[in-house]
Write a protein that holds these residues in place. Structure first.
Motif, mmCIF file in Angstrom:
data_model
loop_
_atom_site.group_PDB
_atom_site.id
_atom_site.type_symbol
_atom_site.label_atom_id
_atom_site.label_comp_id
_atom_site.label_asym_id
_atom_site.label_seq_id
_atom_site.Cartn_x
_atom_site.Cartn_y
_atom_site.Cartn_z
ATOM 1 N N ASP A 120 0.828 -1.214 0.000
ATOM 2 C CA ASP A 120 0.000 0.000 0.000
ATOM 3 C C ASP A 120 0.861 1.262 0.000
ATOM 4 O O ASP A 120 2.027 1.253 0.415
ATOM 5 C CB ASP A 120 -0.879 0.044 1.251
ATOM 6 C CG ASP A 120 -2.130 -0.800 1.130
ATOM 7 O OD1 ASP A 120 -2.434 -1.259 0.017
ATOM 8 O OD2 ASP A 120 -2.793 -1.024 2.163
ATOM 9 N N GLN A 124 -4.305 5.017 0.947
ATOM 10 C CA GLN A 124 -4.727 3.617 1.030
ATOM 11 C C GLN A 124 -4.012 2.908 2.174
ATOM 12 O O GLN A 124 -4.606 2.110 2.902
ATOM 13 C CB GLN A 124 -4.440 2.894 -0.284
ATOM 14 C CG GLN A 124 -5.032 1.486 -0.348
ATOM 15 C CD GLN A 124 -6.554 1.505 -0.302
ATOM 16 O OE1 GLN A 124 -7.196 2.172 -1.109
ATOM 17 N NE2 GLN A 124 -7.148 0.792 0.655
ATOM 18 N N PHE A 125 -2.723 3.219 2.340
ATOM 19 C CA PHE A 125 -1.987 2.634 3.470
ATOM 20 C C PHE A 125 -2.609 3.073 4.788
ATOM 21 O O PHE A 125 -2.833 2.255 5.690
ATOM 22 C CB PHE A 125 -0.512 3.046 3.434
ATOM 23 C CG PHE A 125 0.219 2.658 4.695
ATOM 24 C CD1 PHE A 125 0.708 1.376 4.854
ATOM 25 C CD2 PHE A 125 0.375 3.578 5.731
ATOM 26 C CE1 PHE A 125 1.349 0.997 6.032
ATOM 27 C CE2 PHE A 125 1.011 3.215 6.909
ATOM 28 C CZ PHE A 125 1.503 1.922 7.065
ATOM 29 N N ASP A 128 -6.034 1.234 5.298
ATOM 30 C CA ASP A 128 -5.886 -0.206 5.521
ATOM 31 C C ASP A 128 -5.225 -0.488 6.867
ATOM 32 O O ASP A 128 -5.644 -1.391 7.603
ATOM 33 C CB ASP A 128 -5.070 -0.843 4.395
ATOM 34 C CG ASP A 128 -5.860 -0.985 3.105
ATOM 35 O OD1 ASP A 128 -7.096 -0.797 3.138
ATOM 36 O OD2 ASP A 128 -5.248 -1.294 2.064
#
Length: 223
Positions: A120, A124-125, A128
């Protein structure tokens, strides 16, 4: 992982070595009688699961320091590194007293989380990481509550107290990131956690190194 290595102490107990099925209706199955009180299957599994959780969360904390796009995500990473290192030291101490073999790797499922987060980037990292950690720490909080209310072993009780404090802190800091997907987190939380693999014979024990300026609470006495 960034952790130093020390020699593994010889231990006897590990889930796959006991020849005992995990039966949810038998959490009070006593497997040993140390001086600190009867040790149950649930107690032993808790010590093993706690170790596995730190083994994957610690490197995720290091990732968050490098890849997090907001201060809140990087702060969560700091808490993961600090809290998991402190809790890992207490867990290894407890395992040594109770003759419990600890894993040197997280479970396949947990390794999958690390792989996913490694891939990621950007927002997005952040999302998540926060969502997965909210789910897994929610699972662990339920486990801690169950063990803390049923254990008759004073070492496990002290470890559960520290774990409760650490896990609540982790839940709080990831929620403060503001990017937790609670629907996904709650769905993931219902997935049964896997058992980590036992260490290879003679393998040095992985140690999670605390940061130079630790802010985590000192480990409680487990004697």
């Amino acid at each position: 992982m960034g952790g130093a290595l020390v020699t593994t102490l010889g231990s006897l107990l590990y889930p796959s070595m006991l020849g005992v099925q995990r039966v949810s209706g038998e959490p009070e199955l006593v497997i040993a009688h140390p001086a600190t009180g009867p040790l149950t299957q649930a107690d032993r599994d808790f010590v093993v699961k706690l170790r596995a959780a730190g083994l994957w969360e610690y490197p995720v904390g290091q990732m968050a320091l490098k890849k997090g796009t907001t201060k809140a995500v990087r702060t969560a990473g700091e808490h993961l590194i600090d809290g998991d290192a402190t809790l890992d030291a207490a867990d290894r101490n407890a395992a040594g007293q109770l003759n419990i073999t600890l894993p040197n790797q997280p479970s396949a499922q947990q390794q999958g989380f690390v792989t996913r987060l490694n891939g990621d980037s950007g927002k997005q990292f952040d999302t998540d990481m926060a969502t997965i950690l909210r789910a897994t720490n929610g699972q662990m909080l339920a486990t801690i509550a169950s063990v803390r209310t049923t254990t008759r072993n004073s070492v496990v009780r002290a470890l559960a107290n520290l774990a409760n404090q650490t896990v609540l802190d982790h839940i709080t800091v990831v929620e403060k990131t503001g990017v937790v997907d609670f629907d996904q987190a709650l769905s993931l939380e219902t997935t049964a956690p896997q058992t980590p693999p036992p260490p290879a014979a003679g393998q040095p024990q992985v140690v999670l190194t605390p940061p130079a300026h630790s802010t985590a609470s000192p480990s409680p006495s487990v004697r």
